[in-house]
Each structure stands twice: as C-alpha cells, then as structure tokens.
Enzyme design. Sequence first.
Site, PDB file in Angstrom:
ATOM      1  N   ASP A 161     -70.490 -32.853  52.294  1.00 27.13           N
ATOM      2  CA  ASP A 161     -70.022 -34.716  52.504  1.00 27.13           C
ATOM      3  C   ASP A 161     -70.049 -34.932  54.222  1.00 27.13           C
ATOM      4  O   ASP A 161     -70.177 -35.867  53.984  1.00 27.13           O
ATOM      5  CB  ASP A 161     -68.275 -34.696  52.421  1.00 27.13           C
ATOM      6  CG  ASP A 161     -68.368 -34.196  50.996  1.00 27.13           C
ATOM      7  OD1 ASP A 161     -68.759 -34.761  49.578  1.00 27.13           O
ATOM      8  OD2 ASP A 161     -67.004 -33.048  50.473  1.00 27.13           O
ATOM      9  N   ASP A 188     -69.297 -48.334  49.678  1.00 23.30           N
ATOM     10  CA  ASP A 188     -68.301 -47.657  50.286  1.00 23.30           C
ATOM     11  C   ASP A 188     -67.107 -48.194  51.557  1.00 23.30           C
ATOM     12  O   ASP A 188     -67.434 -47.679  52.401  1.00 23.30           O
ATOM     13  CB  ASP A 188     -68.951 -46.416  50.729  1.00 23.30           C
ATOM     14  CG  ASP A 188     -68.144 -45.623  51.422  1.00 23.30           C
ATOM     15  OD1 ASP A 188     -67.048 -44.995  51.320  1.00 23.30           O
ATOM     16  OD2 ASP A 188     -68.774 -44.439  52.070  1.00 23.30           O
ATOM     17  N   ASP A 208     -66.849 -44.950  42.971  1.00 18.55           N
ATOM     18  CA  ASP A 208     -65.998 -45.778  43.498  1.00 18.55           C
ATOM     19  C   ASP A 208     -66.425 -47.571  43.730  1.00 18.55           C
ATOM     20  O   ASP A 208     -65.369 -47.824  44.621  1.00 18.55           O
ATOM     21  CB  ASP A 208     -66.764 -45.296  45.025  1.00 18.55           C
ATOM     22  CG  ASP A 208     -65.874 -44.275  45.502  1.00 18.55           C
ATOM     23  OD1 ASP A 208     -65.123 -43.678  45.268  1.00 18.55           O
ATOM     24  OD2 ASP A 208     -65.800 -43.538  46.878  1.00 18.55           O
TER      25      ASP A 208
END
Length: 380
Positions: free
Chosen positions: A361, A171, A209
């Site tokens: 989230d 991330d 990701d």
Amino acid sequence: MVVAASVVVAVGTATGLLTASGDEDGDGADTARPQVTRSVRPDTPPASPSPSPSPPPSAVPSRSASPSPATGRPAPAPSTKRASEKAKPRPTAATRLYRHADSQVLDWVRAHPDDPRRDVIASRIADHPAAVWFADHTPATITARVRAVTSAGAAQGRVPVLVPYAIPDRDCGGHSEGGAPDLDAYDAWIDRFAAGLGSGEVIVVLEPDSVAQSGCLSAGERADRFASLARAGRVLKDADPRARVYYDAGHSGWHAPAKQAGWLKQAGAASADSSDGVFSNVSNFHATADEIAYDRAVLDALGGPATLGAVIDTSRNGNGAPPDGEWCDPAGRRIGRAPTLSTGMGRIDAYLWVKLPGESDGCKGEPGTFTPSYAYDLAR
C-alpha cells in the site's frame, strides 16, 4: 484518500504487473502485459470505507441519458434490451478462475529460486488466481491489453477478473490519483476496454472507490460520475453478454448500507442492463462474515433483480481488520479465503483476490509494487 475510508492506492502509471490467475496453475500466453497500479489505500473512518486496489488499468463509468446538472452534457441513451434478454447463467462450481501468466509475484518467484521465502510465496500466493488491473489511461493500447487477458482465459476455459480503474478524480487526489482527464475521455476509454472483452465469461470489478468515495465530489460532479458508471456497465455488458459487472459497495466499515445503496442505485447498480451486483472489501481487511452481512444489507436496500449478487475481496482479510484502523500494510494481517466462484453462500457470487497479496500500500514498499517480505508475512 482521507483516513476516514479505505482507499485504493493506484500508481497512476504502470509500475508492475498484476496477475489474474485461475484456481489452479495456468499458463495463458499473452502478447500484452497489463500494467499494474498501486494498491488501494484504505482510510478507515468510523463509518466509511474505501477500497485499496492495486496494479494496472482502470475503467470509468459514463453518465445517464439526461443532461448532467454540472455540465449539461447528455449521456448516451440507456440500452433498449430488456432485463430478461440480458439474463445469463452464473458460472458453475466447475468453472475456474484464470491465472494470468504475467504478474509481479510470478516474476519474483521465477527470479529468486533460492530465496528461503520462495516456496511459501509461490504456493500460497503465486499459485492462486488474482485480478488484472487496468489503471492507466492508454486509449491506444487498452483494447489489445484487455484482449490479451480475456483471450488467454477463454483458451483455458477459465474466467478472468478485470479491474478498470481510470475514473477521473480517482482517489480524490490521494495516493491513487490519476485516471482519465475527464468523463468524455473516460467514456471513450471504456468503449475501447469493452472492445477487448470478447465473448467469453469475464468478471469486471468496475472502478474501486468510485461510488463509496464519491462524497468528495460536488453534487453535480457526483451525478456526472454516476451517469458515466451506469453507461460503463451497459457498454461492457452489451459488448460481451457473458460479462458480469460489479459496482463499488465500499466495505463493512464504511458507509451504512442504505446510504451506499442510494449512491449505487444512481450509478446503475440496480439495473440488469448495467449490473450484476456489487463488490466490497477491495484492498481492505474486513472479515468475510462481516462483508457477507454488509453486502446482503446493501443488496436488500438497493432493490433491483433478485439475481444481483456480491463478490468479496478476501486477499488480505484472514485476520480481519486491524483494531486501530490502520490501512497501510498493517502488521498481523493474513491472506484470506482462496479465490472461488463457489461460495456456498446465498447472494455471494465469489470470493476474489482483487488486490494481489504482497503488493504494498506504500508503507512496506513502493505503492503497488510486490514486496516479498510483506508477502511472506501475509502467507506464512
């Protein structure tokens, strides 16, 4: 992650449990509860998406056989098996996905028998299969924790969905930061992860990701990461010839198909030795039809064997993506198509719930934790 992509928000350490369930109720007993990591935070830039995974464990890809430009470290040699030797039948329509007995949503349902929201959450979320995340770097326990899930799935004749989520620099230092301290540690962690797969059918959603968000890395760092991811796919498939490994394609609101395919090829996604295709929309909201078109375009640009397919996260895309690009528990979203291995769509291998609906989230609850009010809004 930046607000230009949709990212996976993982908690770094386990804060809860994510469940991997089957198309129908399953009661696979397990001795080790997988930890849950936070959901992937989607940053929605005009043209770049990034998944937002949720709970537990993670996996990291390894480098290629040639020395890395950044570190000069040689990567493990590629597998010598021919693609034809590794080909295997895809799951049939009769195959069911595994629902793990331990999850945050099941914990909540059991603990709140009188809550007026319980029946809706139980029937529309808890009763469905979802992926099990491994998002913490725990070499000593990862094999046993993976084995607990895969052995329970095999005992029921069902297919678990596992999400390794421990790549270094995960991330890009955002909400889901964490993972292994470096690629050597990641490679060793993946080896231990693979040792828990067993010999049954399993789907591995490899490092959400990790490819789509790799633009934050230098060219050398990106090459090292991609080499590690390619190695990870080979290790997983060598350990369990029936494992199906899918690579990060981001989502339809992120990179152009050709750009994403170029990165995916470097990460090993076009090779039958390491890959069965791509995944998209993890922890995001883009409509299934948009993801189908996008994934097919990525696969066309990627090349590789005609057997490569795609899996799509449909856990929260029932109303499509919010028009303003909001990624953090946006209002007005709904759960999407139920998880299935029978989509009826060419090159689309499965619809999966990779992020468990109701795990926040970070706006309606703590990142990666089950939030009943959010779950109820998604399910009702």
